[in-house]
Each structure stands twice: as structure tokens, then as C-alpha cells.
Write an enzyme that holds these catalytic residues in place. Structure first.
Site, short mmCIF file in Angstrom:
data_model
loop_
_atom_site.label_atom_id
_atom_site.label_comp_id
_atom_site.label_asym_id
_atom_site.label_seq_id
_atom_site.Cartn_x
_atom_site.Cartn_y
_atom_site.Cartn_z
N CYS A 116 0.81 -1.22 0.00
CA CYS A 116 0.00 0.00 0.00
C CYS A 116 0.84 1.27 0.00
O CYS A 116 0.30 2.38 -0.11
CB CYS A 116 -0.95 0.00 1.19
SG CYS A 116 -2.28 -1.19 1.01
N HIS A 256 -3.38 7.50 2.99
CA HIS A 256 -3.79 6.22 2.39
C HIS A 256 -5.15 5.82 2.96
O HIS A 256 -5.41 5.98 4.15
CB HIS A 256 -2.74 5.16 2.73
CG HIS A 256 -3.13 3.78 2.31
ND1 HIS A 256 -3.54 3.49 1.03
CD2 HIS A 256 -3.20 2.61 3.01
CE1 HIS A 256 -3.83 2.20 0.95
NE2 HIS A 256 -3.64 1.65 2.14
N ASN A 286 -10.26 0.36 -0.13
CA ASN A 286 -8.80 0.44 -0.19
C ASN A 286 -8.33 -0.05 -1.57
O ASN A 286 -8.36 -1.25 -1.84
CB ASN A 286 -8.21 -0.41 0.93
CG ASN A 286 -6.68 -0.36 0.98
OD1 ASN A 286 -6.04 0.19 0.08
ND2 ASN A 286 -6.11 -0.94 2.01
O1 UT7 Z 1 -3.81 -0.94 3.53
C1 UT7 Z 1 -2.94 -1.89 4.03
C2 UT7 Z 1 -2.98 -1.95 5.48
N1 UT7 Z 1 -4.22 -2.53 5.97
C3 UT7 Z 1 -4.88 -1.93 6.94
O2 UT7 Z 1 -4.48 -0.87 7.36
C4 UT7 Z 1 -6.07 -2.64 7.53
C5 UT7 Z 1 -6.00 -2.56 9.02
N2 UT7 Z 1 -7.06 -3.30 9.70
C6 UT7 Z 1 -8.34 -2.91 9.72
O3 UT7 Z 1 -8.72 -1.97 9.05
C7 UT7 Z 1 -9.28 -3.62 10.65
O4 UT7 Z 1 -8.54 -4.45 11.52
C8 UT7 Z 1 -10.37 -4.45 9.96
C9 UT7 Z 1 -11.37 -3.55 9.27
C10 UT7 Z 1 -9.75 -5.41 8.97
C11 UT7 Z 1 -11.16 -5.26 11.01
O5 UT7 Z 1 -11.68 -4.38 12.00
P1 UT7 Z 1 -11.44 -4.69 13.55
O6 UT7 Z 1 -12.13 -3.61 14.28
O7 UT7 Z 1 -9.95 -4.83 13.77
O8 UT7 Z 1 -12.20 -6.03 13.76
P2 UT7 Z 1 -11.66 -7.44 14.33
O9 UT7 Z 1 -10.87 -8.13 13.29
O10 UT7 Z 1 -11.04 -7.20 15.67
O11 UT7 Z 1 -13.02 -8.19 14.55
C12 UT7 Z 1 -13.99 -7.77 15.53
C13 UT7 Z 1 -15.19 -8.68 15.44
C14 UT7 Z 1 -14.81 -10.17 15.49
O12 UT7 Z 1 -15.85 -10.85 16.16
P3 UT7 Z 1 -15.70 -11.26 17.72
O13 UT7 Z 1 -14.48 -12.12 17.79
O14 UT7 Z 1 -15.54 -9.95 18.45
O15 UT7 Z 1 -16.98 -11.95 18.01
C15 UT7 Z 1 -14.79 -10.58 14.05
O16 UT7 Z 1 -15.03 -11.95 13.86
O17 UT7 Z 1 -15.86 -8.50 14.20
C16 UT7 Z 1 -15.93 -9.76 13.49
N3 UT7 Z 1 -15.78 -9.47 12.07
C17 UT7 Z 1 -16.80 -9.13 11.27
N4 UT7 Z 1 -18.10 -8.99 11.51
C18 UT7 Z 1 -18.89 -8.62 10.47
C19 UT7 Z 1 -14.63 -9.46 11.33
N5 UT7 Z 1 -14.90 -9.12 10.07
C20 UT7 Z 1 -16.24 -8.92 10.00
C21 UT7 Z 1 -17.11 -8.54 8.96
N6 UT7 Z 1 -18.42 -8.39 9.24
N7 UT7 Z 1 -16.68 -8.28 7.69
#
Ligand code: UT7
Length: 331
Positions: A116, A256, A286
Site C-alpha cells: 500500500c 492512504h 482500499n
Molecule cells: O492498507 C494496508 C494496510 N491494511 C490496513 O491498514 C487494515 C487494518 N485493519 C483494519 O482496518 C481492521 O482491523 C479491519 C477492518 C480489517 C477489522 O476491523 P477490527 O475492528 O480490527 O475487527 P476485528 O478483526 O477485531 O473483529 C472484531 C469482530 C470479530 O468478532 P468477535 O471475535 O468480536 O466476536 C470478528 O469476527 O468483528 C468480526 N468481524 C466481522 N463482523 C462482520 C470481522 N470481520 C467482520 C465482517 N463483518 N466483515
């Protein structure tokens, strides 16, 4: 004799027609519009559906948009760089094909890959060729067909990424406009957290890598998120401190577009109100190497000669950094 700086003198963009909405994603994976919007800020993204077309299809069109707006003769371009994490082919440069297709017959061309941060690093490369006096017109294109490497049954990645391309032209400037300062970083210990495991030289593609989905992007979102927030904010702040700029001196933050929360955390650290923060993540998601030039293309009409812009990016690898640039024209 005044120092030669490298200014951006034209921009262009291309986005595929197909709009993949959060509603449609609800039909593919266990997710919902509310979760995606609150956690990422994304409402929809564009997907390239043209059969048998790759990243160059979009790179060519972004470059053609720039050429038609700026009336630049493609034969005058010295060099074409395509910043991309999704080249058309593993071998045979996407930039070389793009340059030929747009009629840049006097240019040499190559690809640049830093996930990225590809476009941010590409700005540094393009500007260096101009500052050295070696070349006069360097075309930098950021383009990615992320849909070609995304698993649409993995809700952790498929909601985030989209396809698109943006292009900028760098030319010499003797009025002190253009790229002023840069601070680029990388840390190879990050490659475990955001990668495609198979298809490279460590693990060539095979029946088993295909079956295990190892040709798709895998991301440990939470870990990447933490690194992105602290590192993007750190480098943006460093640009201000190092150049004795206050938040009042900054006209635009060009961050970004990976996650609205990462963008807001970066803006908060440098104390910038939201009206000075470029954002289009809600429309495109993204787009990896295309996020920064797509912002410039979308905000071009609001940019004024002399405006101070701070670019900041973070990506897989890990790679990250910030660039301070003075805008060179009124559109
Ligand atoms: O550009 C290159 C660099 N990349 C980035 O900068 C991306 C960085 N990461 C992020 O933007 C975020 O971590 C994400 C958007 C990918 C995920 O958001 P998060 O707030 O970190 O969520 P998480 O992975 O901690 O998941 C929280 C909860 C989990 O459920 P439990 O364990 O709390 O019950 C996940 O299973 O949300 C659940 N979850 C979803 N729920 C609905 C994960 N993905 C989804 C989804 N829809 N798509």
C-alpha cells in the site's frame, strides 16, 4: 541558480463501472452494512469486470485521462512508473505495456512494488529523477486490481479492497513548489501479518496452494491496524516538526485509504480538522497503490497553487512513510 524541485503538474484517474456495495457483500459473507461502515467507513468499492483484463487496463485509462486533460504529448514523456501490488503478469512489466499503449514511445518504464506504500515510494523515485535533472517528464501511475487476489468468502479482507487507478505527472519546478521532504520507512518483520503466501519463489503455485487458498491476500487485521495507526501518525507528525510547520500551515492531509479510523487517528495526531483531510474511502474502499492519486484527482478542483500537502501511507511489508509537497497549480 535556484534548486530544481519536482512538482506534480497533472493528474488523471480511472475507476471501473461495477459498484460492489455493502448490501451485495451481505449476500456473499456473514457481514452487514452497519459493521462495515462503522469499522472501516467503506460503503462501496469498484470492481473491474472486463474479461481477461488486468491492472494495465486501468493504468492505461488513468494515464489517458491525464494526457487528455493536460494536452501533454505522450512522446514527450521520459519515464513511466507503475506502482502496483497486482501486476498484469508475474514477469513482463505492467509499466512497459502501459507506456507502449499510451504512446509514450520515447519513455522507459518499470514497475514498483511496496504494497500500500507503492505510490508513496513511487513519488520519491519519480521526484528524484526530476531533481537530479536527468529527466523532465515522469509519469507515475498507481493501479491495482485487488479483486484478482481477494477471497470473496473471507470477510476479513473482501469488505476492504477495491480496484482503481490514478496517475500524476512530475515535472521540474524552479519556484520551490513540489516535493519538499520525505520520511520513508520499512520493517520486514511485518510480512507475516499481511501477505500472499503462494505464487512467489518461496511457494510456487501448486494444486495444494490453490486448494488452501494461499494465492489470496491474508491479513491479521487487528495487528496491521495497530501498526498502521501508530506509524502513519508518527511520520505525519515528523513531517510537520521537521519542517517547522504548524497545523495551520497544512492545507491538506492526503492519507492512504485503508480504514476511516486510521485516517482519523492520523489527522488527530497532527491536530487537523476533518475539512482538511482528503477522504474517498466510502466510495472506493482500499485501492492499495491507487488511493493517493485517486484522492488528488477527486480533490483537484479544490487544490490551490502553494497549498501544503502532507501525504501519509502504511502497507504490507511493513512499509510506510510521509511526504511533504507544495501543490504547483490552480485547476
Ligand atoms: O492498507 C494496508 C494496510 N491494511 C490496513 O491498514 C487494515 C487494518 N485493519 C483494519 O482496518 C481492521 O482491523 C479491519 C477492518 C480489517 C477489522 O476491523 P477490527 O475492528 O480490527 O475487527 P476485528 O478483526 O477485531 O473483529 C472484531 C469482530 C470479530 O468478532 P468477535 O471475535 O468480536 O466476536 C470478528 O469476527 O468483528 C468480526 N468481524 C466481522 N463482523 C462482520 C470481522 N470481520 C467482520 C465482517 N463483518 N466483515
Amino acid at each position: 541558480m535556484s534548486r530544481i524541485t519536482a512538482a506534480i503538474t497533472a493528474v488523471g484517474k480511472y475507476l471501473p463501472d461495477y459498484v460492489l456495495t455493502n448490501k451485495e457483500l451481505e449476500t456473499l459473507v456473514e457481514t452487514n452494512d452497519d459493521w462495515i461502515t462503522t469499522r472501516t467507513g467503506i460503503k462501496e468499492r469498484r470492481i473491474l469486470k472486463e474479461p481477461n483484463q488486468g491492472t494495465s487496463y486501468m493504468a492505461i485509462r488513468a494515464a489517458q485521462d491525464l494526457l487528455s486533460k493536460s494536452k501533454i504529448n505522450p512522446e514527450d514523456i521520459d519515464m513511466v512508473i507503475v506502482a502496483s501490488a497486482t501486476p498484469d503478469l508475474p514477469v513482463a512489466s505492467t509499466a512497459v505495456y502501459t507506456a507502449t499503449e499510451i504512446g509514450a514511445t520515447n519513455a522507459f518504464a518499470y514497475d514498483l512494488q511496496a504494497a500500500c506504500s507503492s505510490f508513496l515510494y513511487g513519488m520519491s523515485t519519480a521526484a528524484s529523477y526530476i531533481e537530479s535533472g536527468r529527466y523532465k517528464k515522469v509519469l507515475l501511475i498507481g493501479a491495482d486490481k485487488m479483486s484478482s487476489i481477494i477471497d470473496y468468502s473471507d470477510r476479513a479482507t473482501c469488505i476492504i479492497f477495491g480496484d482503481g487507478a490514478g496517475a500524476v505527472l512530475f515535472e521540474p519546478n524552479s519556484d520551490g513548489l513540489g516535493l519538499q521532504d520525505e520520511y520513508l520507512r520499512s520493517d520486514g518483520s511485518g510480512r507475516e501479518f499481511l501477505k500472499i503466501e503462494a505464487g512467489g519463489s518461496i511457494l510456487p503455485p501448486s494444486e495444494s496452494t490453490l486448494k488452501n487458498g494461499q494465492h489470496f491476500v491474508h491479513q491479521e487485521g487487528k495487528t496491521v491496524f495497530k501498526f498502521a495507526v501508530s506509524n502513519m501518525a508518527d511520520v505525519a507528525e515528523k513531517m510537520l516538526v521537521r519542517n517547522s510547520l504548524s497545523n495551520d500551515d497544512i492545507n491538506w492531509l492526503v492519507p492512504h485509504q485503508a480504514n476511516k479510523r486510521i485516517i482519523e487517528a492520523t489527522a488527530k495526531r497532527v491536530n487537523l480538522e476533518s475539512s482538511k483531510v482528503m477522504m474517498n474511502i466510502h466510495k472506493y474502499g482500499n485501492t492499495t497503490s491507487a488511493t493517493l492519486p485517486l484522492l488528488l484527482a477527486d480533490y483537484e478542483n479544490q487544490l490551490k497553487k502553494g497549498d501544503n500537502l502532507i501525504f501519509a501511507a502504511f502497507g504490507g511489508g511493513f512499509t510506510w512513510g510521509a511526504i511533504y509537497l507544495k501543490w504547483a497549480y490552480n485547476s
